[in-house]
Design a protein around this motif. Structure first.
Motif, PDB file in Angstrom:
ATOM      1  N   TYR A 264      30.269  24.512 -31.431  1.00  0.00           N
ATOM      2  CA  TYR A 264      31.136  25.679 -31.426  1.00  0.00           C
ATOM      3  C   TYR A 264      30.346  26.996 -31.472  1.00  0.00           C
ATOM      4  O   TYR A 264      30.728  27.977 -30.834  1.00  0.00           O
ATOM      5  CB  TYR A 264      32.099  25.576 -32.617  1.00  0.00           C
TER       6      TYR A 264
ATOM      7  N   VAL B 249      34.658  16.138 -29.756  1.00  0.00           N
ATOM      8  CA  VAL B 249      35.365  17.308 -30.321  1.00  0.00           C
ATOM      9  C   VAL B 249      34.406  18.441 -30.694  1.00  0.00           C
ATOM     10  O   VAL B 249      34.703  19.245 -31.572  1.00  0.00           O
ATOM     11  CB  VAL B 249      36.287  16.954 -31.524  1.00  0.00           C
TER      12      VAL B 249
ATOM     13  N   LYS C  56      21.301  28.259 -35.822  1.00  0.00           N
ATOM     14  CA  LYS C  56      22.541  28.837 -36.359  1.00  0.00           C
ATOM     15  C   LYS C  56      22.169  29.994 -37.257  1.00  0.00           C
ATOM     16  O   LYS C  56      20.988  30.231 -37.504  1.00  0.00           O
ATOM     17  CB  LYS C  56      23.424  27.774 -37.034  1.00  0.00           C
ATOM     18  N   ARG C  57      23.194  30.728 -37.741  1.00  0.00           N
ATOM     19  CA  ARG C  57      22.858  31.965 -38.445  1.00  0.00           C
ATOM     20  C   ARG C  57      22.530  31.773 -39.916  1.00  0.00           C
ATOM     21  O   ARG C  57      21.831  32.572 -40.527  1.00  0.00           O
ATOM     22  CB  ARG C  57      24.017  32.956 -38.307  1.00  0.00           C
ATOM     23  N   SER C  58      23.070  30.694 -40.503  1.00  0.00           N
ATOM     24  CA  SER C  58      22.920  30.519 -41.948  1.00  0.00           C
ATOM     25  C   SER C  58      23.095  29.041 -42.276  1.00  0.00           C
ATOM     26  O   SER C  58      23.196  28.209 -41.371  1.00  0.00           O
ATOM     27  CB  SER C  58      24.019  31.314 -42.657  1.00  0.00           C
TER      28      SER C  58
ATOM     29  N   PHE D  50      33.535  23.885 -39.219  1.00  0.00           N
ATOM     30  CA  PHE D  50      34.993  23.755 -39.266  1.00  0.00           C
ATOM     31  C   PHE D  50      35.510  22.978 -40.490  1.00  0.00           C
ATOM     32  O   PHE D  50      36.473  23.378 -41.126  1.00  0.00           O
ATOM     33  CB  PHE D  50      35.428  23.062 -37.969  1.00  0.00           C
TER      34      PHE D  50
ATOM     35  N   ASP E 121      21.604  34.500 -34.494  1.00  0.00           N
ATOM     36  CA  ASP E 121      22.602  34.277 -33.452  1.00  0.00           C
ATOM     37  C   ASP E 121      21.970  33.411 -32.349  1.00  0.00           C
ATOM     38  O   ASP E 121      20.829  33.682 -31.927  1.00  0.00           O
ATOM     39  CB  ASP E 121      23.029  35.640 -32.898  1.00  0.00           C
ATOM     40  N   ALA E 122      22.674  32.397 -31.902  1.00  0.00           N
ATOM     41  CA  ALA E 122      22.078  31.433 -30.968  1.00  0.00           C
ATOM     42  C   ALA E 122      21.574  32.104 -29.692  1.00  0.00           C
ATOM     43  O   ALA E 122      20.505  31.770 -29.184  1.00  0.00           O
ATOM     44  CB  ALA E 122      23.091  30.348 -30.637  1.00  0.00           C
TER      45      ALA E 122
ATOM     46  N   GLY F 225      33.030  22.011 -30.400  1.00  0.00           N
ATOM     47  CA  GLY F 225      33.772  23.207 -29.971  1.00  0.00           C
ATOM     48  C   GLY F 225      35.184  23.162 -30.503  1.00  0.00           C
ATOM     49  O   GLY F 225      35.444  22.553 -31.538  1.00  0.00           O
ATOM     50  N   ARG F 226      36.110  23.749 -29.774  1.00  0.00           N
ATOM     51  CA  ARG F 226      37.473  23.828 -30.281  1.00  0.00           C
ATOM     52  C   ARG F 226      38.512  23.309 -29.301  1.00  0.00           C
ATOM     53  O   ARG F 226      39.696  23.572 -29.430  1.00  0.00           O
ATOM     54  CB  ARG F 226      37.821  25.288 -30.638  1.00  0.00           C
ATOM     55  N   MET F 227      38.071  22.584 -28.315  1.00  0.00           N
ATOM     56  CA  MET F 227      39.005  22.032 -27.328  1.00  0.00           C
ATOM     57  C   MET F 227      38.352  20.812 -26.705  1.00  0.00           C
ATOM     58  O   MET F 227      37.127  20.821 -26.537  1.00  0.00           O
ATOM     59  CB  MET F 227      39.205  23.076 -26.225  1.00  0.00           C
ATOM     60  N   PRO F 228      39.092  19.761 -26.364  1.00  0.00           N
ATOM     61  CA  PRO F 228      38.434  18.638 -25.725  1.00  0.00           C
ATOM     62  C   PRO F 228      37.785  19.088 -24.410  1.00  0.00           C
ATOM     63  O   PRO F 228      38.424  19.784 -23.626  1.00  0.00           O
ATOM     64  CB  PRO F 228      39.577  17.657 -25.442  1.00  0.00           C
TER      65      PRO F 228
ATOM     66  N   ASN G 125      27.524  21.703 -35.826  1.00  0.00           N
ATOM     67  CA  ASN G 125      27.359  21.430 -37.242  1.00  0.00           C
ATOM     68  C   ASN G 125      28.027  20.105 -37.622  1.00  0.00           C
ATOM     69  O   ASN G 125      27.350  19.075 -37.714  1.00  0.00           O
ATOM     70  CB  ASN G 125      27.935  22.618 -38.043  1.00  0.00           C
ATOM     71  N   ASP G 126      29.357  20.107 -37.760  1.00  0.00           N
ATOM     72  CA  ASP G 126      30.055  18.889 -38.206  1.00  0.00           C
ATOM     73  C   ASP G 126      29.715  17.664 -37.357  1.00  0.00           C
ATOM     74  O   ASP G 126      29.587  16.558 -37.883  1.00  0.00           O
ATOM     75  CB  ASP G 126      31.575  19.085 -38.122  1.00  0.00           C
TER      76      ASP G 126
ATOM     77  N   GLY H 274      24.244  25.645 -32.415  1.00  0.00           N
ATOM     78  CA  GLY H 274      25.568  26.015 -32.947  1.00  0.00           C
ATOM     79  C   GLY H 274      26.486  24.834 -33.218  1.00  0.00           C
ATOM     80  O   GLY H 274      27.686  25.011 -33.352  1.00  0.00           O
TER      81      GLY H 274
ATOM     82  N   MET I   1      38.111  13.010 -34.620  1.00  0.00           N
ATOM     83  CA  MET I   1      37.920  13.703 -35.902  1.00  0.00           C
ATOM     84  C   MET I   1      38.186  12.764 -37.079  1.00  0.00           C
ATOM     85  O   MET I   1      38.259  13.195 -38.226  1.00  0.00           O
ATOM     86  CB  MET I   1      38.869  14.895 -35.994  1.00  0.00           C
TER      87      MET I   1
HETATM   88  P1  NAP Z   1      31.357  23.479 -36.291  1.00  0.00           P
HETATM   89  O1  NAP Z   1      31.212  22.322 -37.194  1.00  0.00           O
HETATM   90  O2  NAP Z   1      32.622  24.253 -36.375  1.00  0.00           O
HETATM   91  O3  NAP Z   1      30.099  24.425 -36.554  1.00  0.00           O
HETATM   92  C1  NAP Z   1      29.854  25.524 -35.753  1.00  0.00           C
HETATM   93  C2  NAP Z   1      28.636  26.218 -36.318  1.00  0.00           C
HETATM   94  O4  NAP Z   1      28.316  27.248 -35.416  1.00  0.00           O
HETATM   95  C3  NAP Z   1      28.884  26.895 -37.655  1.00  0.00           C
HETATM   96  O5  NAP Z   1      28.372  26.133 -38.703  1.00  0.00           O
HETATM   97  C4  NAP Z   1      28.215  28.264 -37.525  1.00  0.00           C
HETATM   98  O6  NAP Z   1      27.168  28.384 -38.500  1.00  0.00           O
HETATM   99  C5  NAP Z   1      27.595  28.216 -36.138  1.00  0.00           C
HETATM  100  N1  NAP Z   1      27.746  29.503 -35.459  1.00  0.00           N
HETATM  101  C6  NAP Z   1      28.827  30.303 -35.395  1.00  0.00           C
HETATM  102  N2  NAP Z   1      28.532  31.413 -34.714  1.00  0.00           N
HETATM  103  C7  NAP Z   1      27.253  31.301 -34.304  1.00  0.00           C
HETATM  104  C8  NAP Z   1      26.383  32.131 -33.557  1.00  0.00           C
HETATM  105  N3  NAP Z   1      26.779  33.307 -33.070  1.00  0.00           N
HETATM  106  N4  NAP Z   1      25.131  31.696 -33.322  1.00  0.00           N
HETATM  107  C9  NAP Z   1      24.709  30.508 -33.824  1.00  0.00           C
HETATM  108  N5  NAP Z   1      25.482  29.694 -34.543  1.00  0.00           N
HETATM  109  C10 NAP Z   1      26.748  30.085 -34.777  1.00  0.00           C
HETATM  110  O7  NAP Z   1      31.198  23.088 -34.759  1.00  0.00           O
HETATM  111  P2  NAP Z   1      30.981  21.679 -34.048  1.00  0.00           P
HETATM  112  O8  NAP Z   1      29.790  20.975 -34.582  1.00  0.00           O
HETATM  113  O9  NAP Z   1      31.084  21.958 -32.598  1.00  0.00           O
HETATM  114  O10 NAP Z   1      32.205  20.817 -34.510  1.00  0.00           O
HETATM  115  C11 NAP Z   1      33.518  21.089 -34.056  1.00  0.00           C
HETATM  116  C12 NAP Z   1      34.475  20.996 -35.199  1.00  0.00           C
HETATM  117  O11 NAP Z   1      35.760  21.465 -34.738  1.00  0.00           O
HETATM  118  C13 NAP Z   1      34.617  19.577 -35.690  1.00  0.00           C
HETATM  119  O12 NAP Z   1      34.795  19.545 -37.072  1.00  0.00           O
HETATM  120  C14 NAP Z   1      35.898  19.141 -34.988  1.00  0.00           C
HETATM  121  O13 NAP Z   1      36.567  18.115 -35.676  1.00  0.00           O
HETATM  122  C15 NAP Z   1      36.698  20.441 -34.995  1.00  0.00           C
HETATM  123  N6  NAP Z   1      37.753  20.438 -33.956  1.00  0.00           N
HETATM  124  C16 NAP Z   1      37.383  20.278 -32.649  1.00  0.00           C
HETATM  125  C17 NAP Z   1      38.365  20.192 -31.680  1.00  0.00           C
HETATM  126  C18 NAP Z   1      38.027  19.973 -30.229  1.00  0.00           C
HETATM  127  O14 NAP Z   1      38.887  19.547 -29.463  1.00  0.00           O
HETATM  128  N7  NAP Z   1      36.808  20.249 -29.796  1.00  0.00           N
HETATM  129  C19 NAP Z   1      39.697  20.305 -32.048  1.00  0.00           C
HETATM  130  C20 NAP Z   1      40.011  20.527 -33.387  1.00  0.00           C
HETATM  131  C21 NAP Z   1      39.016  20.590 -34.332  1.00  0.00           C
HETATM  132  P3  NAP Z   1      26.698  29.830 -38.986  1.00  0.00           P
HETATM  133  O15 NAP Z   1      27.914  30.527 -39.466  1.00  0.00           O
HETATM  134  O16 NAP Z   1      25.710  29.534 -40.049  1.00  0.00           O
HETATM  135  O17 NAP Z   1      26.076  30.493 -37.796  1.00  0.00           O
END
Ligand code: NAP
Length: 562
Positions: free
Chosen positions: A413, A445, A522-524, A529, A548-549, A447-450, A489-490, A487, A359
């Motif tokens: 995520y 990273v 994605k929805r919007s 995160f 919704d995905a 999602g929300r967990m490795p 983004n970042d 789904g 991150m």
């Molecule tokens: P993200 O940046 O959190 O984006 C997820 C996207 O999913 C959102 O923009 C949302 O957009 C979309 N979404 C939510 N519900 C949905 C649905 N039902 N259908 C379709 N789309 C949906 O996710 P990411 O790209 O996976 O990035 C992970 C983030 O979490 C990173 O910033 C990372 O640093 C952080 N993080 C990860 C971990 C890890 O271990 N994996 C730990 C801590 C932090 P809409 O609302 O427009 O739908």
């Protein structure tokens, strides 16, 4: 002369180094099972709890021991079951569709035979000295020591097995065997005289842990892990309190007082912190229920951190839980608890460092708890100034699919939120049948967990040899006809490479913008995160399939089929 404490410290440090070497070899694919495996192994706090629950030290000790036995056995049973459920899902391409082979009957038979043989040996040792009670007690303590050494070796081999999906299940079977031996052996501990509370605690813990391990959906694994840490930490604190009460009247030397203090403080902090983390991830304010408990430190540690940062907190609390376990080992001078505490501590610490690196956060952030506060900042030019956003319908997308040869799926995520992993897998199969090459790009990273995406895709029968790490997949993007972002983004935001003012700047990303065309489900246009707009959506090559995905994938699938 070398004291027990010094020996304990040597063991703690050496186990930490060993843990570092074993755990750094675990591929990102298996990071989520690693977390639940160390969680199960940290249930070794059970052996200290068994002694306290069965030794008749005092009524208070028995009650505290009973609660600790219940909590620790919940962790052991639940942790091993959910780890096995996850590992069973990881398949290679040629194994998909085939029910995972059960363990060889010989292997399964060896397990109870060895356990029974072991119990017989312990029973014999105990019985053989009925007349000379003290010598039999001494003998069983010596026998136990050797069994604990064997268990420690099995735990390390178990974690080593996680370095490849091929050997991971066998490794975990060895670790589970080590755990059964350590527990069964402890039942013969000379200080245990009453088995009533032990039996009740083990029964409740096994039922609760078993149903959690068998039923919890894969999307709820982060919450379960946090809850499990809190139970392990509670067990460690209660045993610390019991030991304090037991020894305070006769006086505690400074070493004992320090180790008990560490055990109770770290255990309490981890208990409240983990409960808070589980509550935040589950979307309920569970902490109100526990605010009354005077475990203020853990509360203060976690309360300012955003729900989305809980995974880093969980990994760090995993590490604290390991330290609480190791402190319990020092209090009871039990070496196997020192070893497993050290392994657990190393694993949690390494995983939190890994998340921070992916991150683009510093280790200092982790150490001083300043994470989770990504500031919403100037996002850059207004949306209109950034260009036009194009949208696409599922029907239009099917036309595109007619003329392509390769797709890279980028899950994030949103796929977990929508539970769209099965839809993704079905679509990929359909595309493969049409001769389109499908690869999956997994950001460390996402999602929300490795390893979060790996587990979800494995659950949907996606072979793990179709999953590519960020380093492996990035060179393939320029050749890909479509990058299909589901789904995420970042982890796809080009601002991380191009915009020095972005909070994401410097974070390694999946280079989706280099693909020939990009489709985002994605929805919007809402940010993810990090709370940062994604420049990718204004890229002329990018088209948004809003909704919704899971629903979008269903529509796309239906359109492709027709
Ligand atoms: P993200 O940046 O959190 O984006 C997820 C996207 O999913 C959102 O923009 C949302 O957009 C979309 N979404 C939510 N519900 C949905 C649905 N039902 N259908 C379709 N789309 C949906 O996710 P990411 O790209 O996976 O990035 C992970 C983030 O979490 C990173 O910033 C990372 O640093 C952080 N993080 C990860 C971990 C890890 O271990 N994996 C730990 C801590 C932090 P809409 O609302 O427009 O739908």
């Amino acid at each position: 002369m070398t004291t027990e404490l010094e020996i304990g410290l040597y063991i703690f440090i050496l186990a930490g180094f060993l843990g570092y070497h074993v755990i750094t070899r675990v591929p990102p694919l298996l990071h989520t099972p690693l977390m639940s495996a160390t969680n199960a192994i940290s249930g070794i706090s059970l052996i200290g709890s068994l002694v306290v629950a069965g030794a008749n030290y005092s009524r208070l000790s028995t009650v505290l021991g009973f609660i600790a036995v219940t909590c620790s056995s919940t962790n052991v049973v639940g942790g091993f079951l959910i780890t096995d459920r996850m590992l069973k899902m990881f398949k290679r391409r040629e194994e998909v569709g085939i029910q995972r082979r059960r363990f060889k009957p010989k292997l399964l038979l060896a397990f109870p035979v060895l356990v029974v043989a072991f119990l017989v040996v312990m029973y014999w040792i105990r019985r053989s000295g009925t007349d000379t009670h003290s010598s039999s007690a001494a003998l069983s303590v010596v026998a136990l020591r050797y069994f604990y050494i064997l268990s420690a070796v099995l735990f390390i081999l178990g974690l080593k097995g996680l370095s490849s999906p091929k050997y991971a299940r066998k490794g975990m079977l060895l670790a589970a065997f080590g755990m059964v031996m350590a527990i069964a052996g402890t039942l013969f501990h000379p200080e245990i005289v009453n088995y009533r509370w032990i039996t009740l605690g083990l029964a409740i813990g096994s039922v609760v842990g078993g149903s959690m391990g068998l039923r919890i959906p894969m999307t709820a694994v982060p919450q379960r892990t946090a809850l499990s840490h809190s139970l392990g930490a509670l067990a460690a604190s209660l045993i610390g309190i019991s030991e304090y009460v037991r020894h305070v009247a006769v006086g505690l030397d400074s070493v004992k007082m320090t180790t008990i203090g560490l055990e109770v403080v770290i255990g309490s902090l981890t208990f409240t912190g983990s409960l808070m983390a589980a509550g935040k991830l589950q979307g309920i304010l569970l902490f109100f229920a526990i605010v009354g408990l005077a475990l203020l430190f853990g509360f203060l540690l976690v309360i300012p951190i955003g729900a989305a940062d809980m995974p880093v907190v969980i990994a760090l609390l995993n590490s604290y839980g390991g330290l609480a376990d190791a402190s319990m080992g020092f209090v009871l001078m039990n070496k196997i608890q020192i070893i497993t505490g050290s392994l657990d501590g190393t694993s949690g610490f390494l995983l939190s460092l890994l998340m921070c690196r992916a991150m683009n956060r510093s280790a200092m952030n982790v150490l001083f708890g300043a994470f989770g506060k990504i500031e919403k900042q100037e996002v850059g030019p207004a949306a209109e100034a950034m260009g036009t956003v194009r949208s696409i319908t599922p029907e239009e997308l099917t036309v595109l699919f007619d003329s392509i040869r390769s797709v890279i799926v980028v899950p994030g995520y949103g796929m977990a939120v929508a539970q769209a992993q099965h839809g993704v897998s079905e679509l990929a199969k359909l595309l493969s049948v049409r001769g389109i090459d499908v690869k999956y790009a997994i950001h460390p990273v996402a999602g929300r967990m490795p390893g979060h995406m790996n587990v979800l895709l494995a659950e949907a029968n996606v072979p793990y040899d179709q999953l590519y790490t960020m380093e492996q997949i990035n060179p393939y993007f320029p050749e890909a006809d479509i990058a299909l972002v589901v789904g995420a983004n970042d982890v796809t935001n080009p601002a991380a490479k191009n915009n020095k003012n972005s909070p994401l700047y410097g974070m390694p990303i999946l280079e989706v913008d280099r693909a020939k065309s990009i489709i985002v489900l994605k929805r919007s246009l809402r940010p993810g995160f990090a709370g940062v707009d994604n420049d990718l959506y204004y890229n002329p090559k990018c088209m948004m399939l809003f909704g919704d995905a899971k629903e979008s994938l269903n529509k796309l699938f239906a359109a492709l089929k027709s």
